[in-house]
Scaffold this active site. Structure first.
Site, PDB file in Angstrom:
ATOM      1  N   SER A  82      15.716  -0.607   3.791  1.00 48.32           N
ATOM      2  CA  SER A  82      16.377   0.681   3.573  1.00 48.32           C
ATOM      3  C   SER A  82      17.667   0.787   4.375  1.00 48.32           C
ATOM      4  CB  SER A  82      15.457   1.822   3.994  1.00 48.32           C
ATOM      5  OG  SER A  82      14.238   1.741   3.308  1.00 48.32           O
ATOM      6  N   HIS A  87      15.732   0.757  -4.704  1.00 44.59           N
ATOM      7  CA  HIS A  87      15.633  -0.682  -4.455  1.00 44.59           C
ATOM      8  C   HIS A  87      16.121  -1.423  -5.697  1.00 44.59           C
ATOM      9  CE1 HIS A  87      13.346  -0.777  -0.636  1.00 44.59           C
ATOM     10  NE2 HIS A  87      12.944   0.407  -1.039  1.00 44.59           N
ATOM     11  N   HIS A 138       7.144  -4.728  -2.544  1.00 46.38           N
ATOM     12  CA  HIS A 138       6.192  -4.208  -1.561  1.00 46.38           C
ATOM     13  C   HIS A 138       4.745  -4.326  -2.053  1.00 46.38           C
ATOM     14  CE1 HIS A 138       9.993  -2.120  -0.658  1.00 46.38           C
ATOM     15  NE2 HIS A 138       9.588  -2.162   0.600  1.00 46.38           N
ATOM     16  N   TYR A 183       2.449  -2.165  -1.588  1.00 44.83           N
ATOM     17  CA  TYR A 183       1.964  -0.869  -2.091  1.00 44.83           C
ATOM     18  C   TYR A 183       2.339  -0.609  -3.554  1.00 44.83           C
ATOM     19  CZ  TYR A 183       6.704   0.795  -0.862  1.00 44.83           C
ATOM     20  OH  TYR A 183       8.054   0.929  -0.747  1.00 44.83           O
ATOM     21  N   GLU A 184       3.231  -1.418  -4.088  1.00 46.14           N
ATOM     22  CA  GLU A 184       3.573  -1.250  -5.501  1.00 46.14           C
ATOM     23  C   GLU A 184       2.459  -1.757  -6.412  1.00 46.14           C
ATOM     24  OE1 GLU A 184       7.821  -2.240  -6.471  1.00 46.14           O
ATOM     25  OE2 GLU A 184       7.822  -2.782  -4.360  1.00 46.14           O
ATOM     26  N   ALA A 203      12.936  -0.649   7.633  1.00 46.57           N
ATOM     27  CA  ALA A 203      12.868   0.655   8.278  1.00 46.57           C
ATOM     28  C   ALA A 203      11.438   0.812   8.779  1.00 46.57           C
ATOM     29  CB  ALA A 203      13.177   1.751   7.273  1.00 46.57           C
ATOM     30  N   MET A 235       5.834  -1.058   6.283  1.00 42.74           N
ATOM     31  CA  MET A 235       5.046  -1.438   5.101  1.00 42.74           C
ATOM     32  C   MET A 235       5.534  -2.746   4.484  1.00 42.74           C
ATOM     33  SD  MET A 235       5.046   2.326   3.326  1.00 42.74           S
ATOM     34  CE  MET A 235       4.779   3.824   4.303  1.00 42.74           C
ATOM     35  N   SER A 236       6.211  -3.579   5.269  1.00 44.50           N
ATOM     36  CA  SER A 236       6.748  -4.828   4.711  1.00 44.50           C
ATOM     37  C   SER A 236       6.855  -5.895   5.791  1.00 44.50           C
ATOM     38  CB  SER A 236       8.150  -4.556   4.126  1.00 44.50           C
ATOM     39  OG  SER A 236       9.039  -4.187   5.159  1.00 44.50           O
ATOM     40  N   ASN A 275      12.249   6.925  12.126  1.00 42.12           N
ATOM     41  CA  ASN A 275      11.508   8.155  12.469  1.00 42.12           C
ATOM     42  C   ASN A 275      10.505   7.814  13.553  1.00 42.12           C
ATOM     43  OD1 ASN A 275      10.246   6.703   9.964  1.00 42.12           O
ATOM     44  ND2 ASN A 275       8.542   7.752  10.986  1.00 42.12           N
ATOM     45  N   HIS A 324      10.132  10.468   3.042  1.00 42.50           N
ATOM     46  CA  HIS A 324      10.966   9.342   2.608  1.00 42.50           C
ATOM     47  C   HIS A 324      12.446   9.680   2.797  1.00 42.50           C
ATOM     48  CE1 HIS A 324      12.132   5.764   0.497  1.00 42.50           C
ATOM     49  NE2 HIS A 324      12.787   6.447  -0.417  1.00 42.50           N
TER      50      HIS A 324
HETATM   51  N1  HPA Z   1       5.353   4.329   8.844  1.00 45.16           N
HETATM   52  C1  HPA Z   1       5.333   3.299   7.974  1.00 45.16           C
HETATM   53  N2  HPA Z   1       6.407   2.817   7.380  1.00 45.16           N
HETATM   54  C2  HPA Z   1       7.588   3.407   7.672  1.00 45.16           C
HETATM   55  C3  HPA Z   1       7.686   4.483   8.547  1.00 45.16           C
HETATM   56  C4  HPA Z   1       6.501   4.978   9.170  1.00 45.16           C
HETATM   57  O1  HPA Z   1       6.508   5.924   9.969  1.00 45.16           O
HETATM   58  N3  HPA Z   1       9.000   4.837   8.605  1.00 45.16           N
HETATM   59  C5  HPA Z   1       9.656   3.976   7.771  1.00 45.16           C
HETATM   60  N4  HPA Z   1       8.806   3.114   7.209  1.00 45.16           N
END
Ligand code: HPA
Length: 270
Positions: free
Chosen positions: A28, A59, A81, A83-84, A111, A209-210, A233, A245
């Site tokens: 990201s 993406h 990903h 999760y897809e 990210a 998540m990657s 974050n 997001h």
């Molecule tokens: N958790 C998981 N994946 C993320 C986060 C998070 O807080 N921020 C960006 N990708």
């Protein structure tokens, strides 16, 4: 799986004979990095037979071949990903494919949510190690002997040589680079505060998540690996507000110009 990889490789080779030295997977905020390099060729994922295609908005799905200064690179613009809904073997197929195209080294970016209380939103963290306890290994299933060992060592997934390069590049950019352990969870939901505490107890500094699965696949096949995470974050429970997001994207975009400068410096020296 090896046959599928070879089919993908043949499909790419029908479109370009470019041989990259460095592979880049950009998360990201860095999605448009490839637009700023000297592009020689592009290949859309959808034009590669048997290739998994991303469904996440924002993406883009293509390989960009070109030069960052004098270094020949392949950039995966838009990653795949877990999760897809893909099998983990398909999630890392593009990583392996870039290795088979000739890339000896790979830089992974993403990210993530910071669970180290010393981290601030917008920080960049060099990944020194990872935890993938929450996701299946991409190496599950018959081993691809052509690529690597059945039981590969993971004592040093992220290259010490590249760590030194990244540290000095960050210093030159005036970046207060953090270092730490990346924890991969499946997503797509963000974590609960209890899961974030767990990640912290495990020794994690940031959650995403990657990336870690890609690092495993790349290391398995002998590529030299490094990774940088943008703390977009504070993780759930540490953050005073709900995680969205939009917040992730906003921070990633805000930090992108510094991140871009750092990535260029690193690629040229790696
Ligand atoms: N958790 C998981 N994946 C993320 C986060 C998070 O807080 N921020 C960006 N990708």
């Amino acid at each position: 799986m090896y046959n599928k990889l070879m089919q993908c490789l043949r499909s790419v080779r029908e479109k370009t004979d470019f041989v990259p030295e460095v592979a880049l997977i950009l998360g990201s905020g860095l999605g448009d990095y490839a637009d700023g390099i000297e592009i020689v060729d592009t290949v859309d994922y959808s034009d590669i037979e048997s290739f998994p295609v991303s469904t996440v908005p924002g993406h883009r799905g293509r390989f960009v071949f070109g030069y960052v200064e004098k270094t020949p690179v392949v950039i995966m613009q838009g990653r795949v990903h877990y999760y897809e809904g893909y099998d983990m073997k398909d999630v890392v197929l593009p990583t392996r494919l870039m290795g088979l195209m000739g890339a000896k080294k790979i830089l992974l970016t993403n990210a993530s949510g910071g669970c180290n209380p010393d981290f601030r939103v917008g920080d960049l963290m060099m990944i020194t190690d990872h935890i993938t306890t929450g996701v299946p290994s991409p190496l599950i299933g018959p081993n691809i002997d052509e690529l690597g060992l059945r039981f590969p060592d993971m004592s040093q997934v992220y290259s010490r040589r590249l760590h030194q390069i990244i540290r000095s590049c960050a210093q030159e950019c005036g970046i207060d680079l953090k270092e730490g352990v990346y924890v991969q969870f499946t997503g797509p939901n963000f974590e609960t505060p209890a899961e974030v505490r767990l990640a912290r107890i495990w020794g994690g500094d940031t959650i995403g998540m990657s990336t870690a699965c890609e690092a495993i696949a790349a290391h398995h096949m002998g590529m030299e690996v490094c990774g940088i995470s943008c703390i977009t974050n504070l993780a759930a429970g540490i953050s005073k507000t709900a995680i969205t997001h939009e917040e992730v994207q906003e921070t990633a975009d805000r930090v992108a110009h510094v991140f871009r400068e750092l990535v260029t410096k690193i690629v040229v020296r790696m």
